[in-house]
Enzyme design. Sequence first.
Site, PDB file in Angstrom:
ATOM      1  N   LYS A  87      -6.107  16.036  30.413  1.00 26.55           N
ATOM      2  CA  LYS A  87      -4.891  16.857  30.415  1.00 26.55           C
ATOM      3  C   LYS A  87      -4.200  16.698  29.060  1.00 26.55           C
ATOM      4  CE  LYS A  87      -1.384  17.827  33.886  1.00 26.55           C
ATOM      5  NZ  LYS A  87      -0.550  17.190  34.918  1.00 26.55           N
TER       6      LYS A  87
HETATM    7  C1  E4P Z   1       1.029  18.845  37.232  1.00 23.87           C
HETATM    8  O1  E4P Z   1       0.055  19.096  36.603  1.00 23.87           O
HETATM    9  C2  E4P Z   1       2.380  18.826  36.646  1.00 23.87           C
HETATM   10  O2  E4P Z   1       2.518  17.759  35.778  1.00 23.87           O
HETATM   11  C3  E4P Z   1       3.363  18.770  37.778  1.00 23.87           C
HETATM   12  O3  E4P Z   1       3.017  19.764  38.720  1.00 23.87           O
HETATM   13  C4  E4P Z   1       4.809  18.882  37.364  1.00 23.87           C
HETATM   14  O4  E4P Z   1       5.589  18.991  38.531  1.00 23.87           O
HETATM   15  P1  E4P Z   1       7.173  18.763  38.534  1.00 23.87           P
HETATM   16  O5  E4P Z   1       7.807  19.863  37.758  1.00 23.87           O
HETATM   17  O6  E4P Z   1       7.547  18.820  39.989  1.00 23.87           O
HETATM   18  O7  E4P Z   1       7.432  17.418  37.912  1.00 23.87           O
END
Ligand code: E4P
Length: 218
Positions: A87
């Site tokens: 990522k």
């Molecule tokens: C996943 O890949 C993201 O980091 C995550 O969905 C972010 O979610 P949030 O906005 O609820 O922290």
Amino acid sequence: MKFFVDTANLEQIKEANDLGILDGVTTNPSLMAKEGIKGKEAVLAHYKNICAIVDGDVSAEVIATDTEGMIKEGEELAALHKNIVVKVPMTQAGIKAIKHFSDKGIRTNCTLVFSAGQAILAAKAGATYLSPFVGRVDDISWDGITLIEQIVHIYSTYGFQTEVLAASIRNPMHIIQCAEIGADVVTCPLNAILALLNHPLTDIGLAKFLADHKKVNG
Ligand code: E4P
């Protein structure tokens, strides 16, 4: 549409996996911190534990902010398990790292995406997944679902292979709306997935079936 669970909590990952409908897991540094995972060795071990539970893609995020550092970290993460997806944040350095990974056959998830322009760059660089943050767009009174719709349209117009992974999903309506507009993947907290099960008429109907059965069978 693929379902990923958005957590680093092993119990929740097991529970989601036990449903039999789980396709993968996404994590981020905040979710890892929430589980109290600190230090490089502990972080790497935690990703291995997640990969041992789920037979699907597991996104592991780099912490470095320069291309060289992202590449070093990402290659180490990718070597942990065949299901690891690296990522990478949507930055200039991140785009260069995604292109490098793509050329080397290492799969990536471009994260922190908030615009169609960013989505085009990530697809051009060869990202495997693109994570636009639906909930965080909604949080600032814009429309996260419209952003997903716009990106799905652009990707399908040009035949980009990058999969749209709707992230920052907060509730079951987000999941249904993503399904309606053709998101490839949703990553959600376990409670949003479980909320899809609920309908009062199901509960009422089941209670009646069981009561009628009991009347006859005792
Ligand atoms: C996943 O890949 C993201 O980091 C995550 O969905 C972010 O979610 P949030 O906005 O609820 O922290």
